[in-house]
Design a protein around this motif. Structure first.
Motif, PDB file in Angstrom:
ATOM      1  N   VAL A 164      31.745   0.075  44.283  1.00 34.21           N
ATOM      2  CA  VAL A 164      32.071  -0.439  45.610  1.00 34.21           C
ATOM      3  C   VAL A 164      30.790  -0.635  46.431  1.00 34.21           C
ATOM      4  O   VAL A 164      30.587  -1.665  47.074  1.00 34.21           O
ATOM      5  CB  VAL A 164      33.039   0.541  46.341  1.00 34.21           C
ATOM      6  N   ALA A 165      29.890   0.339  46.368  1.00 30.88           N
ATOM      7  CA  ALA A 165      28.688   0.321  47.211  1.00 30.88           C
ATOM      8  C   ALA A 165      27.783  -0.873  46.912  1.00 30.88           C
ATOM      9  O   ALA A 165      27.100  -1.381  47.806  1.00 30.88           O
ATOM     10  CB  ALA A 165      27.915   1.619  47.010  1.00 30.88           C
ATOM     11  N   PHE A 166      27.774  -1.312  45.659  1.00 31.18           N
ATOM     12  CA  PHE A 166      26.825  -2.364  45.279  1.00 31.18           C
ATOM     13  C   PHE A 166      27.417  -3.770  45.377  1.00 31.18           C
ATOM     14  O   PHE A 166      26.733  -4.748  45.049  1.00 31.18           O
ATOM     15  CB  PHE A 166      26.288  -2.109  43.859  1.00 31.18           C
ATOM     16  N   LYS A 167      28.662  -3.870  45.812  1.00 31.23           N
ATOM     17  CA  LYS A 167      29.268  -5.208  45.982  1.00 31.23           C
ATOM     18  C   LYS A 167      28.422  -5.975  46.991  1.00 31.23           C
ATOM     19  O   LYS A 167      28.070  -5.463  48.041  1.00 31.23           O
ATOM     20  CB  LYS A 167      30.700  -5.081  46.486  1.00 31.23           C
ATOM     21  N   GLY A 168      28.077  -7.203  46.659  1.00 30.00           N
ATOM     22  CA  GLY A 168      27.299  -8.011  47.598  1.00 30.00           C
ATOM     23  C   GLY A 168      25.799  -7.924  47.370  1.00 30.00           C
ATOM     24  O   GLY A 168      25.045  -8.731  47.896  1.00 30.00           O
ATOM     25  N   LEU A 169      25.343  -6.942  46.603  1.00 29.79           N
ATOM     26  CA  LEU A 169      23.909  -6.873  46.284  1.00 29.79           C
ATOM     27  C   LEU A 169      23.634  -7.734  45.042  1.00 29.79           C
ATOM     28  O   LEU A 169      24.511  -7.889  44.192  1.00 29.79           O
ATOM     29  CB  LEU A 169      23.465  -5.441  45.992  1.00 29.79           C
ATOM     30  N   ALA A 170      22.406  -8.236  44.944  1.00 27.69           N
ATOM     31  CA  ALA A 170      22.067  -9.111  43.811  1.00 27.69           C
ATOM     32  C   ALA A 170      21.748  -8.283  42.565  1.00 27.69           C
ATOM     33  O   ALA A 170      20.624  -8.294  42.062  1.00 27.69           O
ATOM     34  CB  ALA A 170      20.892 -10.003  44.193  1.00 27.69           C
ATOM     35  N   LEU A 171      22.738  -7.539  42.125  1.00 24.81           N
ATOM     36  CA  LEU A 171      22.579  -6.789  40.882  1.00 24.81           C
ATOM     37  C   LEU A 171      23.911  -6.790  40.140  1.00 24.81           C
ATOM     38  O   LEU A 171      24.959  -7.052  40.740  1.00 24.81           O
ATOM     39  CB  LEU A 171      22.089  -5.359  41.160  1.00 24.81           C
ATOM     40  N   THR A 172      23.847  -6.494  38.839  1.00 22.18           N
ATOM     41  CA  THR A 172      25.072  -6.484  38.036  1.00 22.18           C
ATOM     42  C   THR A 172      25.500  -5.046  37.783  1.00 22.18           C
ATOM     43  O   THR A 172      24.696  -4.234  37.301  1.00 22.18           O
ATOM     44  CB  THR A 172      24.824  -7.191  36.682  1.00 22.18           C
ATOM     45  N   THR A 173      26.741  -4.740  38.132  1.00 21.89           N
ATOM     46  CA  THR A 173      27.276  -3.401  37.839  1.00 21.89           C
ATOM     47  C   THR A 173      27.921  -3.440  36.453  1.00 21.89           C
ATOM     48  O   THR A 173      28.285  -4.513  35.965  1.00 21.89           O
ATOM     49  CB  THR A 173      28.315  -2.977  38.907  1.00 21.89           C
ATOM     50  N   PRO A 174      28.063  -2.269  35.820  1.00 21.52           N
ATOM     51  CA  PRO A 174      28.603  -2.289  34.447  1.00 21.52           C
ATOM     52  C   PRO A 174      30.077  -2.661  34.400  1.00 21.52           C
ATOM     53  O   PRO A 174      30.798  -2.467  35.381  1.00 21.52           O
ATOM     54  CB  PRO A 174      28.395  -0.849  33.972  1.00 21.52           C
ATOM     55  N   LEU A 175      30.471  -3.183  33.250  1.00 20.78           N
ATOM     56  CA  LEU A 175      31.879  -3.501  33.002  1.00 20.78           C
ATOM     57  C   LEU A 175      32.707  -2.251  33.292  1.00 20.78           C
ATOM     58  O   LEU A 175      32.397  -1.178  32.774  1.00 20.78           O
ATOM     59  CB  LEU A 175      32.006  -3.856  31.518  1.00 20.78           C
ATOM     60  N   SER A 176      33.722  -2.369  34.152  1.00 24.12           N
ATOM     61  CA  SER A 176      34.497  -1.141  34.374  1.00 24.12           C
ATOM     62  C   SER A 176      35.718  -1.179  33.449  1.00 24.12           C
ATOM     63  O   SER A 176      36.269  -2.246  33.164  1.00 24.12           O
ATOM     64  CB  SER A 176      34.890  -0.990  35.845  1.00 24.12           C
ATOM     65  N   ASP A 177      36.074  -0.002  32.967  1.00 22.57           N
ATOM     66  CA  ASP A 177      37.143   0.093  31.970  1.00 22.57           C
ATOM     67  C   ASP A 177      37.736   1.488  32.112  1.00 22.57           C
ATOM     68  O   ASP A 177      36.999   2.460  32.286  1.00 22.57           O
ATOM     69  CB  ASP A 177      36.520  -0.087  30.575  1.00 22.57           C
ATOM     70  N   LYS A 178      39.060   1.571  32.028  1.00 17.44           N
ATOM     71  CA  LYS A 178      39.736   2.876  32.186  1.00 17.44           C
ATOM     72  C   LYS A 178      39.238   3.901  31.158  1.00 17.44           C
ATOM     73  O   LYS A 178      39.181   5.091  31.428  1.00 17.44           O
ATOM     74  CB  LYS A 178      41.243   2.702  32.020  1.00 17.44           C
ATOM     75  N   GLY A 179      38.896   3.417  29.980  1.00 15.46           N
ATOM     76  CA  GLY A 179      38.478   4.325  28.904  1.00 15.46           C
ATOM     77  C   GLY A 179      36.989   4.630  28.902  1.00 15.46           C
ATOM     78  O   GLY A 179      36.501   5.283  27.983  1.00 15.46           O
TER      79      GLY A 179
END
Ligand SMILES: Cc1ncc(COP(=O)(O)O)c(C=O)c1O
Length: 383
Positions: A279-294
């Protein structure tokens, strides 16, 4: 300001007590704690057999020995892993081949694996997929492929106790449960989910492989009268294979048992930390990791075009990030075997930009805020 590492162990008074009890007991090694740890770990992962060993590297080596890897064989792995995932093939004289990663998940790309197998159908003997960062490789899909070409699978699940993927029938498949792999391995290095200092585990559902692992873990020696050629008396043993001393001690096993009892708690906290970063990095020019329940979130890896600058900036604020990993095919040892930069463009593009942020259950909300604010500050200064 106090330093914030990228990972660290979580040791409680109960853990210390558990180790102290072993120190007061009759067995420091080869005692009852090993069997207890193995049984509880197998139950947690959901497999039949578990073999506790000295570390994750020893676990990998025992697997390649048990599968009879030799100098005439080729084994595939990913370039984004710790060197040990590839080295275990070399210990047995085998040749390592790499398949590039999927640029979205950063896991080994099964299409790339298929291309290798199609091109040289009889060349490969096995594959070591890695649940990198804690994200599970879909082993059901991999097995459909490897079965066609007769390859075995050793799942390197060092990053993923508690991680899983959902199979085509909608069933959760825990990392390391060996429903698709022949063997799987874990590490209990301090930054991992379960810490025993040094330590590791092999898991399997195959009784023959299990018995072979037990033998190889202890010098290839057996004291089982049913397996011996003769029996001179109570002291007698036979060394039947060239094995190793890859045993875990009872102090370590006791620590492992105590840690394992809090594994779900630690995993839940890791997921909480990841969700807050997302949530915190939304809007920043960086890629967050693929999120997955597992996802088991051993690591939280961002991709940034300013990796070195950001790394140094965070370091100046006593926040110590890490890079996972220096690509195996670019390490001098593997370059000397013929691999070169340029061989795996997706992995290389990942490596140029990846940064592992602090991720461990005892990371406090305040410390995570420090990390988040520092990254936001960095992005306001960068043009
Ligand atoms: C993916 C992976 N494989 C293997 C290993 C080797 O484990 P160990 O350090 O316990 O020998 C590690 C640990 O660093 C790892 O991260």
């Amino acid at each position: 300001m106090k330093p914030i590492p990228y990972g660290r162990q979580n040791i409680t008074e109960e853990d210390i007590q558990a180790v102290a009890e072993v120190l007061r007991s009759d067995f420091l090694t080869q005692g009852p704690k090993i069997d207890e740890f193995e049984k509880k770990f197998a139950e947690y992962i959901g497999c039949k057999y578990a073999v506790a060993v000295a570390n994750g590297t020893a676990a990998l080596h025992l697997c390649t020995l048990a599968l009879d890897v030799n100098a005439s064989q080729k084994v595939i792995t990913t370039p984004i892993t710790f060197a040990a995932s590839a080295n275990c093939v070399r210990y047995c004289g085998g040749e390592v081949a790499f398949a590039d990663i999927d640029p979205k998940s950063y896991l080994i790309d099964l299409n790339k694996v298929e291309s290798l197998l199609k091109k040289n159908p009889n060349s490969y003997k096995g594959i070591v997929p890695v649940d990198f960062m804690g994200l599970a490789v879909n082993l059901e899909e991999l097995k459909q492929l490897t079965d066609k070409y007769g390859l075995w699978i050793i799942e390197d699940a060092c990053h993923a106790p508690g991680g899983y993927f959902v199979d085509s029938k909608g069933t959760k498949q825990n990392c390391g449960n060996s429903n698709f792999a022949d063997l799987a391995i874990f590490s209990f290095h301090p930054v991992k989910h379960i810490a025993t200092g040094e330590g590791g585990m092999v898991t399997t559902n195959d009784k023959k492989l299990y018995e072979k692992l037990l033998l190889l873990r202890t010098h290839g020696i057996t004291k089982n009268p049913a397996l011996m050629h003769k029996n001179d008396g109570g002291w007698y043993y036979e060394m039947q294979e060239l094995g190793y001393n890859y045993r875990l001690s009872d102090m370590q096993a006791a620590l492992g048992i105590s840690q394992l009892s809090r594994a779900d708690e630690g995993l839940a906290r890791r997921k909480e930390i990841a969700a807050r970063y997302d949530v915190a990095f939304k809007g920043l020019a960086l890629t967050t990791p693929l999120s997955d329940k597992g996802h088991a979130y051993h690591l939280y890896v961002i991709l940034t075009e300013h990796r070195k600058k950001l790394y140094d900036f965070l370091r100046s604020k006593n926040i110590f990030c890490q890079v996972h990993y220096i690509l195996v095919h670019t390490l001098p040892y593997y370059q000397q075997l013929g691999w070169k930069t340029g061989d795996f463009p997706n992995a290389e593009s990942y490596y140029e930009r990846c940064l592992s942020l602090p991720m461990y259950p005892t990371l406090s909300n305040e410390d995570q805020t420090r990390v988040i604010e520092a990254i936001k500050e960095f992005y306001t200064t960068i043009k």
